[in-house]
Design an enzyme around this catalytic site. Structure first.
Site, PDB file in Angstrom:
ATOM      1  N   GLY A  47      51.997  32.644  76.482  1.00 17.72           N
ATOM      2  CA  GLY A  47      52.964  31.762  76.373  1.00 17.72           C
ATOM      3  C   GLY A  47      52.879  30.412  77.140  1.00 17.72           C
ATOM      4  O   GLY A  47      52.375  30.564  78.315  1.00 17.72           O
ATOM      5  N   GLU A  70      46.333  40.535  81.817  1.00 19.78           N
ATOM      6  CA  GLU A  70      45.650  40.677  80.234  1.00 19.78           C
ATOM      7  C   GLU A  70      44.968  39.646  79.726  1.00 19.78           C
ATOM      8  O   GLU A  70      44.043  39.466  79.346  1.00 19.78           O
ATOM      9  CB  GLU A  70      46.549  41.335  79.454  1.00 19.78           C
ATOM     10  CG  GLU A  70      47.887  40.652  79.230  1.00 19.78           C
ATOM     11  CD  GLU A  70      48.936  41.373  78.517  1.00 19.78           C
ATOM     12  OE1 GLU A  70      48.848  42.489  78.585  1.00 19.78           O
ATOM     13  OE2 GLU A  70      49.775  40.652  77.954  1.00 19.78           O
TER      14      GLU A  70
HETATM   15  N1  COA Z   1      67.198  32.910  71.088  1.00 21.73           N
HETATM   16  C1  COA Z   1      66.616  32.599  70.022  1.00 21.73           C
HETATM   17  N2  COA Z   1      65.312  31.676  70.396  1.00 21.73           N
HETATM   18  C2  COA Z   1      64.918  31.602  71.323  1.00 21.73           C
HETATM   19  C3  COA Z   1      65.456  32.115  72.545  1.00 21.73           C
HETATM   20  C4  COA Z   1      66.623  32.826  72.205  1.00 21.73           C
HETATM   21  N3  COA Z   1      67.229  33.327  73.419  1.00 21.73           N
HETATM   22  N4  COA Z   1      64.633  31.870  73.515  1.00 21.73           N
HETATM   23  C5  COA Z   1      63.500  31.186  72.903  1.00 21.73           C
HETATM   24  N5  COA Z   1      63.742  30.992  71.714  1.00 21.73           N
HETATM   25  C6  COA Z   1      62.474  30.539  70.799  1.00 21.73           C
HETATM   26  C7  COA Z   1      62.370  29.203  71.243  1.00 21.73           C
HETATM   27  O1  COA Z   1      63.259  28.208  70.884  1.00 21.73           O
HETATM   28  C8  COA Z   1      60.959  29.071  70.621  1.00 21.73           C
HETATM   29  O2  COA Z   1      61.061  29.021  69.092  1.00 21.73           O
HETATM   30  P1  COA Z   1      60.156  27.924  68.364  1.00 21.73           P
HETATM   31  O3  COA Z   1      58.754  28.727  68.374  1.00 21.73           O
HETATM   32  O4  COA Z   1      60.954  27.901  67.129  1.00 21.73           O
HETATM   33  O5  COA Z   1      60.110  26.775  68.971  1.00 21.73           O
HETATM   34  C9  COA Z   1      60.128  30.328  70.668  1.00 21.73           C
HETATM   35  O6  COA Z   1      61.666  31.345  71.013  1.00 21.73           O
HETATM   36  C10 COA Z   1      59.319  30.533  71.932  1.00 21.73           C
HETATM   37  O7  COA Z   1      59.906  30.141  73.006  1.00 21.73           O
HETATM   38  P2  COA Z   1      59.083  29.156  74.200  1.00 21.73           P
HETATM   39  O8  COA Z   1      60.278  28.418  75.143  1.00 21.73           O
HETATM   40  O9  COA Z   1      58.279  28.290  73.511  1.00 21.73           O
HETATM   41  O10 COA Z   1      58.455  30.165  75.028  1.00 21.73           O
HETATM   42  P3  COA Z   1      56.829  30.903  75.057  1.00 21.73           P
HETATM   43  O11 COA Z   1      55.952  30.239  74.249  1.00 21.73           O
HETATM   44  O12 COA Z   1      56.935  30.966  76.481  1.00 21.73           O
HETATM   45  O13 COA Z   1      57.045  32.147  74.410  1.00 21.73           O
HETATM   46  C11 COA Z   1      58.119  34.510  74.132  1.00 21.73           C
HETATM   47  C12 COA Z   1      58.110  33.278  75.007  1.00 21.73           C
HETATM   48  C13 COA Z   1      59.216  35.359  74.928  1.00 21.73           C
HETATM   49  C14 COA Z   1      58.291  34.478  72.927  1.00 21.73           C
HETATM   50  C15 COA Z   1      56.566  34.952  74.562  1.00 21.73           C
HETATM   51  O14 COA Z   1      56.630  35.060  76.004  1.00 21.73           O
HETATM   52  C16 COA Z   1      56.514  36.299  74.108  1.00 21.73           C
HETATM   53  O15 COA Z   1      56.153  36.732  72.856  1.00 21.73           O
HETATM   54  N6  COA Z   1      56.721  37.375  75.078  1.00 21.73           N
HETATM   55  C17 COA Z   1      56.542  38.715  74.628  1.00 21.73           C
HETATM   56  C18 COA Z   1      55.336  39.431  74.768  1.00 21.73           C
HETATM   57  C19 COA Z   1      54.748  39.423  76.011  1.00 21.73           C
HETATM   58  O16 COA Z   1      55.582  39.080  77.075  1.00 21.73           O
HETATM   59  N7  COA Z   1      53.688  39.306  76.855  1.00 21.73           N
HETATM   60  C20 COA Z   1      53.276  39.416  78.060  1.00 21.73           C
HETATM   61  C21 COA Z   1      51.986  40.021  78.223  1.00 21.73           C
HETATM   62  S1  COA Z   1      50.715  39.500  76.846  1.00 21.73           S
END
Ligand code: COA
Length: 503
Positions: A264, A287
């Protein structure tokens, strides 16, 4: 192609993607290469999606993690996916999962092939693996990811290989393929540091299992990460100050410990921010290597980086891939079962930095489900690292959706990482060090250091009224999820800030 396809008689197995896709039958379980949109099998799955438009069929699809080139979207639109596991990041597939049209199993990435080899996930019919080259005895040299490919190739009845000449031949030698023995005879896995090699540079496959060789020329999709912003820079600054204070107090050496950083935009931006901290000779045991990892290798912050995939944006990709040869003594790619192995993570001591969608005042983390209901991507490897890391760190912006949502809530609406697996929480406002803290202490630190000032009074009000009722982890159960209910009803939590008593 004679350099890349060195298996004698390989031409007899050569066929088009359409011909290879015709080997796939309705109801089959298929495993493909691909991890964080890197190194996925491309042509055969896309040909399968085309075929399914005329001749409907359903499969179960297992991968390493997410796929690029709209493979998941194409298969979803063609109605091919009955089941999908263990991770995805595709908007079309996400929608189908949340409508209940595709059955999605969200599995710790280290565990997928462990479950598969013990028969928990059914019998794999065909593995489709993207390759840089095929060796003289049928070994598959992977491309930008290893993921689960090695075990899929072993478990499947047949293997289809996509030899993609977009990849530099210099990738050969980058990979370190090792498959643990079956339980209970398994011997210890001898990885003792990020740069330990324990396997072979290719995936061993009996040549008679290779059912098709498809020649391709299609790049990976570039990473879709957005650049750093002021908030991610603040998060990085808080973390740098924390690491420096850990060094000063003697709890960490100047080399810190090997880093893991999740997928992300946020984890990428925060890791990049570490580059300015003056640390040198660090290692990564992670990873995925995103742009930030390559930049830190380039500027000497990282000495060595081990992962299971490399996912880059266009700009960094353009300078990295043509020069991959010069990184081969500083990077290696392993199967995800090894890159994410809890035993290694615990033993070598990893600093794990993963991203939360939301966390609560006691330190439980939700990484996957919006309002406890809609799947975002999946847990990925975050659980492998969070539970076992030396320091388990979760980062998040304190606000989402322009401030309508507080990422710090009274109670998370879904628990991926429980309070027992979380050491440090960081937002742009500050860092909460939860080590050794009781729940009542945690709540105050998290609210004060991490929550946005807009939502702090309402969180404090919730906590104080909960404390009046008592308990080790005080809660007002009838209100605990009212913040999410507000989002479901009105799209916003803002009105909770107007009164200090959100009943
Ligand atoms: N409630 C609702 N939506 C939320 C939110 C909340 N509390 N916090 C963030 N979001 C939404 C953002 O608005 C964004 O939405 P959009 O895609 O419609 O713009 C989306 O979640 C992604 O958030 P972003 O701020 O762009 O963060 P990111 O690209 O860093 O991704 C995760 C964050 C959590 C989604 C991502 O890290 C993930 O999938 N993590 C789980 C897997 C993981 O941790 N793997 C690690 C080893 S691979």
């Amino acid at each position: 192609m004679s350099h890349r396809c060195r298996l004698p008689g390989w031409e007899s197995k050569k066929m088009s993607a359409e011909q290879a896709a015709s080997l796939i039958k309705d109801g089959m379980i298929i495993g493909t290469s691909g991890f964080t949109r890197a190194g996925e099998a491309k042509e055969v799955p896309l040909a399968l999606a085309e075929r399914a438009k005329k001749e409907p069929l359903k499969i179960t699809l297992l991968t390493g993690a997410s796929l690029g080139n709209d493979v998941d979207a194409s298969l979803t639109n063609a109605g091919v996916l009955e089941r999908r596991m263990p991770f995805q990041v595709d908007r079309t597939l996400r929608k189908a999962i949340n409508k209940g049209e595709v059955l999605f199993s969200d599995i710790h990435l280290s565990e997928v092939v462990e479950q598969a080899r013990h028969g928990h996930l059914g019998h794999m019919d065909i593995a489709i693996i993207e390759a840089t080259a095929i060796t003289e005895d049928g070994g598959i040299v992977p491309t930008a990811s290893v993921g689960n490919s090695a075990s899929f190739a072993r478990l499947a009845d047949k293997v289809i290989i996509e030899v993609n000449d977009i990849w530099p031949e210099a990738l050969e030698g980058l990979h370190d393929i090792y498959i643990p023995e079956m339980r209970p005879e398994r011997t210890p896995i001898a990885v003792t540091a990020a740069d330990t090699r324990i396997g072979t540079p290719y995936i061993q496959v009996p040549p008679e299992k290779i059912a098709a060789i498809v020649l391709t020329h299609r790049p990976d999709s570039p990473s879709a990460n957005v650049p750093a912003d002021a908030d991610t820079q603040h998060i990085a600054d808080h973390l740098i100050a924390f690491f420096k204070s850990e060094v000063t107090s003697g709890r960490l050496s100047n080399q810190l410990l090997p880093f893991q950083a999740g997928i992300g935009s946020m984890a990428n931006a925060v890791l990049e921010g570490l580059g300015a901290a003056g640390f040198e000779g660090l290692t990564m045991y992670s990873e995925v290597l995103q742009d930030s990892a390559i930049k830190l290798l380039e500027n000497g912050t990282f000495r060595f980086a081990s992962a299971t995939s490399i996912t880059l944006g266009e700009e960094v990709g353009k300078r990295f891939w043509p020069n991959v040869e010069q990184y081969k003594d500083r990077i290696l790619l392993r199967p995800q079962e090894i890159s994410n192995l809890p035993e290694i993570i615990r033993r070598i001591g990893i600093i794990g930095i993963n991203t939360a969608l939301e966390f609560d005042i006691y330190g439980n983390v939700n990484s996957t489900h919006v309002c406890g209901t809609n799947m975002m991507n999946g847990i990925g490897g975050s659980g492998d690292f969070a539970r076992n890391a030396h320091l388990s760190i979760f980062i998040s912006k304190s606000l989402a959706k322009n401030g309508d949502i507080s990422s710090i809530v009274p109670f998370v609406s879904h628990v991926d990482h429980c309070e027992h697996d979380v050491d440090i929480l960081v937002t742009e406002h500050g860092l909460a060090d939860l080590r050794g803290r009781a729940p009542r202490e945690r709540a105050l630190i998290i609210i004060e250091n991490c929550a946005d000032p807009l939502y702090r009074p309402a969180l404090l009000d919730y906590f104080e009224r909960a404390c009046e009722r008592g308990g080790h982890t005080p809660h007002l159960l009838e209100e605990a999820l009212s913040w999410h209910q507000a989002v479901v009803e009105s799209g916003s939590m803002r009105h909770l800030t107007e009164s200090s008593s959100p009943a």
